[in-house]
Design a protein around this motif. Sequence first.
Motif, PDB file in Angstrom:
ATOM      1  N   ALA A 119      -8.725   0.809  -0.320  1.00  0.00           N
ATOM      2  CA  ALA A 119      -7.748  -0.277  -0.368  1.00  0.00           C
ATOM      3  C   ALA A 119      -8.286  -1.474   0.397  1.00  0.00           C
ATOM      4  O   ALA A 119      -8.607  -1.364   1.576  1.00  0.00           O
ATOM      5  N   THR A 179      -4.484  -8.759  -0.883  1.00  0.00           N
ATOM      6  CA  THR A 179      -4.539  -7.295  -0.829  1.00  0.00           C
ATOM      7  C   THR A 179      -4.985  -6.733  -2.172  1.00  0.00           C
ATOM      8  O   THR A 179      -4.794  -7.369  -3.216  1.00  0.00           O
ATOM      9  N   HIS A 233      -3.991   7.435   6.623  1.00  0.00           N
ATOM     10  CA  HIS A 233      -4.400   6.030   6.586  1.00  0.00           C
ATOM     11  C   HIS A 233      -5.485   5.783   7.624  1.00  0.00           C
ATOM     12  O   HIS A 233      -5.431   6.318   8.742  1.00  0.00           O
ATOM     13  N   SER A 292      -4.531  -2.839  -3.692  1.00  0.00           N
ATOM     14  CA  SER A 292      -4.095  -1.469  -3.461  1.00  0.00           C
ATOM     15  C   SER A 292      -5.074  -0.484  -4.090  1.00  0.00           C
ATOM     16  O   SER A 292      -5.901  -0.857  -4.927  1.00  0.00           O
ATOM     17  N   PRO A 293      -4.994   0.796  -3.723  1.00  0.00           N
ATOM     18  CA  PRO A 293      -5.872   1.781  -4.370  1.00  0.00           C
ATOM     19  C   PRO A 293      -5.757   1.768  -5.898  1.00  0.00           C
ATOM     20  O   PRO A 293      -6.773   1.852  -6.600  1.00  0.00           O
ATOM     21  N   TYR A 296      -2.559   7.838  11.272  1.00  0.00           N
ATOM     22  CA  TYR A 296      -3.562   6.769  11.219  1.00  0.00           C
ATOM     23  C   TYR A 296      -4.694   7.067  12.196  1.00  0.00           C
ATOM     24  O   TYR A 296      -4.450   7.348  13.379  1.00  0.00           O
ATOM     25  N   MET A 316      -8.616   6.231  -3.074  1.00  0.00           N
ATOM     26  CA  MET A 316      -7.642   5.689  -2.117  1.00  0.00           C
ATOM     27  C   MET A 316      -8.209   4.505  -1.342  1.00  0.00           C
ATOM     28  O   MET A 316      -7.635   4.089  -0.348  1.00  0.00           O
ATOM     29  N   GLN A 335      -4.184   8.712   1.844  1.00  0.00           N
ATOM     30  CA  GLN A 335      -3.439   7.889   0.905  1.00  0.00           C
ATOM     31  C   GLN A 335      -4.025   6.492   0.797  1.00  0.00           C
ATOM     32  O   GLN A 335      -3.935   5.850  -0.255  1.00  0.00           O
ATOM     33  N   CYS A 336      -4.624   6.033   1.896  1.00  0.00           N
ATOM     34  CA  CYS A 336      -5.070   4.640   1.946  1.00  0.00           C
ATOM     35  C   CYS A 336      -6.226   4.504   2.930  1.00  0.00           C
ATOM     36  O   CYS A 336      -6.058   4.769   4.124  1.00  0.00           O
ATOM     37  N   TYR A 386       0.833  -1.203   0.000  1.00  0.00           N
ATOM     38  CA  TYR A 386       0.000   0.000   0.000  1.00  0.00           C
ATOM     39  C   TYR A 386       0.867   1.252   0.000  1.00  0.00           C
ATOM     40  O   TYR A 386       2.029   1.217   0.403  1.00  0.00           O
ATOM     41  N   TRP A 398      -8.422   1.686   4.158  1.00  0.00           N
ATOM     42  CA  TRP A 398      -8.614   0.240   4.117  1.00  0.00           C
ATOM     43  C   TRP A 398     -10.055  -0.143   4.438  1.00  0.00           C
ATOM     44  O   TRP A 398     -10.700   0.460   5.307  1.00  0.00           O
TER      45      TRP A 398
END
Length: 366
Positions: free
Chosen positions: A154, A168, A102, A170-171, A56, A152, A128-129, A48, A131
């Motif tokens: 994920a 997984t 995140h 990723s974006p 976070y 973004m 950015q991510c 990621y 989840w």
Amino acid sequence: MPNEAAQREPVGDLAMIVGTGGTTGKPKGVMLTTRNLETMTAIVLMSYPFEGWPVYLALAPLTHAAGVLCFPILARGGEIVIMPQPDIAEFAVLLERHRVTHTFLPPTLIYMLLGLADLDVRDLSSLQCFWYGAAPMSVSRLEEALHRIGPMMAQLFGQTEAPMMISTMSPAEHFLPDGSIAVARLASAGRAAPLVTVAVMDDAGRALGQGERGEIVVRSSLVMAGYYKDAAATADVNRFGWHHTGDIGYLDGEGYLFIVDRAKDMIITGGFNVYSAEVEQSIMRYPGVRDCAVIGLPDAKWGEQVTAVVQIDPAVPVDVEALRLFVKRELGSVKTPKVIEVWTDLPRSKVGKVLKAEIKRDLLGR
């Protein structure tokens, strides 16, 4: 002076005992080692985007996925913002205020986030991510999230016994090379993570080919040491030298893993296998449906009858018969719920998973 190397904790030593979710039975203690956590952290950092110092935001309980994801953030020297109470409106505020990079939410909480009236005016450009995982996510709602939250999103697929990262996405993998959304891929759980081998196996331990459905099995240093004080359960889950996830799925030609159901959630009606997750995906595409659960109830004629419990948006009226016809057109009569009930809410675990066992007990107890 004692030798410093001799004082170090040996790699592979027990690091923690984590309880399983208990959604399919009595919770078990999962023994995770330092190597399990190192593998999980390495997979996250390889799979990621991480640019600069991560921030976070943790809303879901730290005892589960949201907590395990703190390890890679700490490995990058990042900041962790912990919410003391689950409040989705405050979550949206904190994303903007702390310039969060995140975060993680299970699908049910993402649906609630998408329902916020002020979501579209929030500045989420720092992300950015984002989840998502712990349960299947509606493809239509994921598309909405990609448009409204941003590119973004994920995915992660794992379980307590193989923490978080069996596969997984990723974006970037949510999109095709031309920039359009990879709609067909959104129903998958991504591809096998680095350091993980994924296969699909039948009941006899035979590896199945592309497109064939069977149980998803795993080999990796990600997999737990075993269940605490439960040698029989440990042996059972490690049949044929692979860790058995209890999920039914298949691999496509590009290596993407598609999960069609939990083995214990599959419904057999009139001799046909009906995967509850497939029916749930169809129901979630219907306007006004916020969440749903599909289960099998005993039926004298069919063995089991497909039964759905739906949670709807109070502002959007839903006609149950129209919903039933919608599913029938998409999936055919065998997979169409014989009974559809509308509930104001669905019972959920602390991590947001719908508790189908509780729903079944409630319906059977009437």
